[in-house]
Design an enzyme around this catalytic site. Structure first.
Site, PDB file in Angstrom:
ATOM      1  N   GLN A  80       0.828  -1.207   0.000  1.00  0.00           N
ATOM      2  CA  GLN A  80       0.000   0.000   0.000  1.00  0.00           C
ATOM      3  C   GLN A  80       0.861   1.255   0.000  1.00  0.00           C
ATOM      4  O   GLN A  80       1.580   1.512   0.979  1.00  0.00           O
ATOM      5  CB  GLN A  80      -0.890  -0.009   1.245  1.00  0.00           C
ATOM      6  N   GLY A  81       0.814   2.029  -1.069  1.00  0.00           N
ATOM      7  CA  GLY A  81       1.595   3.259  -1.153  1.00  0.00           C
ATOM      8  C   GLY A  81       0.753   4.472  -0.801  1.00  0.00           C
ATOM      9  O   GLY A  81       0.297   5.216  -1.675  1.00  0.00           O
ATOM     10  N   TYR A  82       0.524   4.650   0.484  1.00  0.00           N
ATOM     11  CA  TYR A  82      -0.304   5.772   0.948  1.00  0.00           C
ATOM     12  C   TYR A  82       0.544   6.819   1.669  1.00  0.00           C
ATOM     13  O   TYR A  82       0.747   7.914   1.166  1.00  0.00           O
ATOM     14  CB  TYR A  82      -1.391   5.252   1.897  1.00  0.00           C
ATOM     15  N   SER A  83       1.038   6.458   2.869  1.00  0.00           N
ATOM     16  CA  SER A  83       1.730   7.444   3.702  1.00  0.00           C
ATOM     17  C   SER A  83       3.005   7.948   3.046  1.00  0.00           C
ATOM     18  O   SER A  83       3.670   7.217   2.303  1.00  0.00           O
ATOM     19  CB  SER A  83       2.110   6.820   5.043  1.00  0.00           C
ATOM     20  N   GLU A 118     -13.696  -2.447   4.834  1.00  0.00           N
ATOM     21  CA  GLU A 118     -13.664  -3.579   5.761  1.00  0.00           C
ATOM     22  C   GLU A 118     -14.003  -3.067   7.153  1.00  0.00           C
ATOM     23  O   GLU A 118     -13.170  -2.552   7.863  1.00  0.00           O
ATOM     24  CB  GLU A 118     -12.277  -4.233   5.722  1.00  0.00           C
ATOM     25  N   SER A 146      -5.006   6.867  12.671  1.00  0.00           N
ATOM     26  CA  SER A 146      -4.720   6.735  14.097  1.00  0.00           C
ATOM     27  C   SER A 146      -6.015   6.824  14.896  1.00  0.00           C
ATOM     28  O   SER A 146      -7.035   7.314  14.407  1.00  0.00           O
ATOM     29  CB  SER A 146      -3.773   7.848  14.552  1.00  0.00           C
ATOM     30  N   ASN A 147      -5.973   6.337  16.132  1.00  0.00           N
ATOM     31  CA  ASN A 147      -7.197   6.345  16.924  1.00  0.00           C
ATOM     32  C   ASN A 147      -7.694   7.772  17.199  1.00  0.00           C
ATOM     33  O   ASN A 147      -8.890   7.972  17.421  1.00  0.00           O
ATOM     34  CB  ASN A 147      -6.983   5.559  18.220  1.00  0.00           C
ATOM     35  N   GLU A 148      -6.784   8.726  17.137  1.00  0.00           N
ATOM     36  CA  GLU A 148      -7.222  10.119  17.297  1.00  0.00           C
ATOM     37  C   GLU A 148      -7.950  10.589  16.031  1.00  0.00           C
ATOM     38  O   GLU A 148      -8.966  11.287  16.111  1.00  0.00           O
ATOM     39  CB  GLU A 148      -6.029  11.030  17.590  1.00  0.00           C
TER      40      GLU A 148
END
Lengths: 396, 398
Positions: B126-129, B244, B383-385
């Site tokens: 996955q090329g995201y970040s 998902e 992230s959870n934030e």
């Protein structure tokens, strides 16, 4: 697997909600909690007419025949409207005991009067010094001819102030904490030798501490089998706990909604305070606690009727533990997010916060139920650990 | 309202159990259950067994190779696979790029890529970040400039999981700097063997090579490898992140790890008795167990609502936050359970070819590394934030 209400359940939920919206207004509630009786005779009668008092009563005794789920539906609505009437001790606990163990006459008489709104009951189980333990029973009952003679004291009896009849747990054999040897008796609060103290609780409901000195009740006042009441008491209390869990969800649901309204409308620094991330994240954490609590209240409602007492205990105690924690969290955050207004006695939020705190205490707090959950036993199949024999030393 | 499986669902569960019993290679299951390091082949072998059974992509539409199972059946399948110690299907192909291709791709792309994803013939990453685009993903800077039938891609991706094994990367690239930053993004499929692609390992704090930097220098990508319209890549990215929903909670795996934790805490002794009998430790296990019971019901409620046709979007963020909190709590308790034998750091001891002497109980060796590794779960996938921001805006309307 199914999380939908049946049509009948949905109708019940709608009619309770409609009834409370119309008749149990905040103004009406203020009058009720300020009254000498501490409950609303008109509201109680209205519930009787709607059939609400018979929701957990078996159909063969003229009730709705509801189980844990129907009870939870009613209680969630009671939670949203902060209902203070003695529905749990009367319709959940006493009805459970009488329907499960009463004689034909007891069933007929008690359950008929109860559903008509003419008989309110309170369950006097726990004792000073016994904290939440149901098997801690030092109150004694000894047989004397056609009478039982009861001596002892009971502490913080929910809605005991307005009860027309007590159901009292007393020891008929064994020592103070023996699980065997506990029996249940009907005792009229007006009987000679019954005395006590009525007092308000911080959540605007009421309770009593009651003493029995040489109280003589007829032999027919015994409920169920002598010496064998602990299992029944536990069942009645588990049903009450499942009901309280649903009530707590109703409270948290309203409290969260009130808090969101406040976050959207209160302006500081030129914008609604709900735009600030620190506050948003607290509101999200409240939602997560609420949804987890909702899941556990459902689990308790579905498992409280399980024939397997281990499954029942595990689910009910797990629910009470999580909801104890969740109720604290949601209550504390609601006050914090409201700021000063949350501290005032006038604003409604505090009533929910206090009711949630009281619910945690009733029938055992989160710590108590964590112990009970553990004692109920395991439900998980074991996973095998990897093992390898040691043979000789080696430098790694 | 009830929690019981129907007779059909129970029969399905038996079918899944029998399949796992017969087909799941025991050496692979032993590695999963014992937290040993898995190799690429372990995943590929297992995924190809699932593929041969027709069960590799239960959630895909039937016409593309899905099973047509109900949400409850998918739940049962996940539950049984996790309990048996099956490796989780690698998400990047089957769970991430596959659904993007069958939803937004053209006929040629579907024909070319989907069968190879199902058969695990291609390993995807996955090329995201990017170094400057983490939580603020839309600020990504990797440029794709049109040159005839190709894009010429320049930039740097990071935290690229298992890129060292990958044949293909699905990649968010900037095709325009005009307008809103989300609007200039396109979704490209890049062959990792293309000239100009360089993969450099990043060693994480558990000492493992799981993630990478991927450098893209004048990489020529055929225009036919763009999924969806130019400038519409953000739509694919958002779809992928929300696709998902329920598996993200990881309930089935957490149930397995909870059982494992109890086994460890029963085997470990303190003051002459099993650690699990010490109230302080026992209570910490019990609280996680109760949280997990609640999360399982929450997941089932979501599945049930899905079946009723109710669309759930941002609510899935609750599952991600709570699920990862529980996963982390379990790794922490497992590590603490082994006491001083959490300290030895012998990475070879959790490799699969290690025949040497061990320090302490065999189960203790990988637990500290796992604890450190699992700090990632509250960071990746938004992230959870960020998840809390999504709930605050999407559910609470703040």
């Amino acid at each position: 697997m199914d999380f939908d209400y049946t049509e009948e359940q949905q109708l019940l939920a709608d009619s309770v909600e409609k009834f409370l919206e119309k008749t149990y207004t905040p103004e009406m509630r203020t009058l009720i909690v300020g009254s000498r009786e501490g409950f609303g005779p008109a509201a109680w009668q209205g519930m009787a007419e709607l059939g609400l008092l018979g929701v957990p009563v078996p159909t063969e005794h003229g009730g709705f025949g509801g189980g844990g789920v129907e009870t939870a539906l009613v209680m969630e609505a009671f939670g949203r409207h902060l209902v203070v009437e003695p529905w749990i001790p009367t319709c959940v606990m006493a009805a459970t005991l009488v329907a499960a163990a009463g004689t034909a006459d007891q069933k007929h008489e008690i359950l008929t009067l109860l559903q008509a709104g003419r008989l309110k009951l309170a369950c006097a189980f726990t004792e000073p010094g016994g904290r939440y333990a149901l098997d801690h029973v030092t109150t004694t009952a000894r047989q004397d001819g056609d009478f039982w003679v009861i001596d002892g004291a009971k502490s913080v009896v929910m809605h005991g102030d307005c009860a027309d009849l007590f159901i009292v747990a007393a020891r008929t054999s064994g020592d103070a904490t023996s699980p065997h040897g506990i029996s249940l008796f009907f005792v009229n609060p007006g009987e000679d030798g019954v005395s006590g103290q009525e007092y308000p609780l911080y959540d605007e409901t009421r309770a009593v501490d009651v003493r029995f000195d040489n109280v003589r009740v007829g032999i027919i006042n015994l409920i169920g089998v002598r010496d064998e009441a602990l299992g029944l008491i536990e069942l009645a209390v588990d049903r009450a706990i499942a009901a309280l869990c649903a009530e707590a969800v109703g409270c948290m649901d309203r409290l969260h909604a009130l808090t969101l309204d406040y976050l959207r409308t209160r302006q500081q620094f030129g914008m609604p305070i709900g735009r600030f991330q620190a506050l948003q994240h607290r509101a999200v954490d409240m939602l997560m606690h609420l949804e987890q609590a909702r899941s556990m209240a459902l689990l308790a409602a579905m498992r409280v009727d399980a024939t397997d007492p281990v499954a029942r205990r595990r689910a009910v105690s797990a629910a009470k533990e999580l909801i104890g924690r969740a109720g604290r969290f949601v209550g504390q955050q609601a006050i914090q997010l409201h700021g000063g207004i949350g501290m005032t006695d006038e604003y409604i939020a505090g009533r929910y916060v206090k009711r949630l705190a009281a619910i945690d205490t009733w029938f055992g707090d989160a710590d108590h139920h964590l112990d009970r959950f553990h004692a109920a036993g395991a439900a998980q199949p074991p996973v095998l650990l990897p093992t390898a024999p040691r043979s000789k030393w080696k430098t790694l | 309202m009830n929690l019981d499986f129907t007779p059909d669902e129970l029969a399905f569960r038996d079918e899944v159990r029998a399949f796992l019993q017969a087909k799941l290679p025991q050496p692979i299951a032993a590695k999963v259950l014992g937290h040993k390091r898995l190799q690429k082949d372990d995943w590929v072998v297992w995924q190809q067994i699932l593929h041969a059974q027709g069960w590799i992509a239960p959630h895909w539409p039937v016409e593309h190779g899905g099973t047509g199972w109900s949400a409850v059946q998918r739940h049962i399948f996940e539950e049984e696979c996790a309990a048996a110690g099956a490796p989780g299907v690698m998400a990047f192909g089957v769970h991430m790029v596959g659904p993007v291709i069958y939803t937004f791709g053209n006929a040629q792309q579907k024909a070319r890529f989907l069968p190879r994803i199902l058969a695990s013939e291609d390993w995807w990453c996955q090329g995201y970040s990017e170094p400057g685009a983490g939580s603020d993903l839309a600020s990504l800077k990797t440029r794709a400039e049109r040159d005839g039938d190709h894009y010429v891609v320049n930039g740097q991706k990071t935290w690229t999981t298992l890129a060292q094994w990958a044949d293909w990367m699905f990649c968010l690239v900037r095709t325009s700097s005009e307008g809103r930053k989300q609007e200039g993004i396109s979704f490209l499929l890049i062959d990792m063997r293309s000239p100009g692609v360089t993969v450099r390992p990043i060693i994480t704090l558990d000492g493992e090579h799981e993630v990478n930097e991927v450098w893209l220098e004048n990489v020529r990508v055929p225009v036919e490898n763009r999924v969806g319209d130019e400038g519409r890549g953000w739509t694919c990215a958002k779809f992928l992140l929300s696709n998902e929903r329920t598996g993200i909670a990881g309930v089935s795996r957490s149930k397995r790890e909870l059982a494992y934790l109890k086994q460890i805490a029963s085997a470990e002794r303190a003051d002459g008795r099993p650690l699990i009998d010490h109230p302080r430790f026992r209570d910490r296990i019990a609280r996680v167990e109760i949280d997990l019971m609640a999360l399982e019901i929450t997941v089932l409620r979501v599945l049930s609502a899905e079946r009723g046709g109710k669309a759930l979007g941002p609510e899935s963020s609750i599952l991600k936050i709570k699920g990862t909190e529980i996963q982390q709590a379990l790794t922490e308790l497992q590590m603490e359970a082994v006491g001083p034998y959490a300290l030895p750091h012998v990475p070879m001891a959790w490799g699969d070819r290690w025949l040497g002497e061990r320090v302490g109980p065999e189960y203790a060796a990988p637990l500290a590394a796992r604890y450190f590794n699992y700090r990632k779960v509250s960071i990746y996938g938004g992230s959870n934030e960020i998840q809390r921001n999504i709930i605050a805006q999407g559910v609470l309307g703040l």
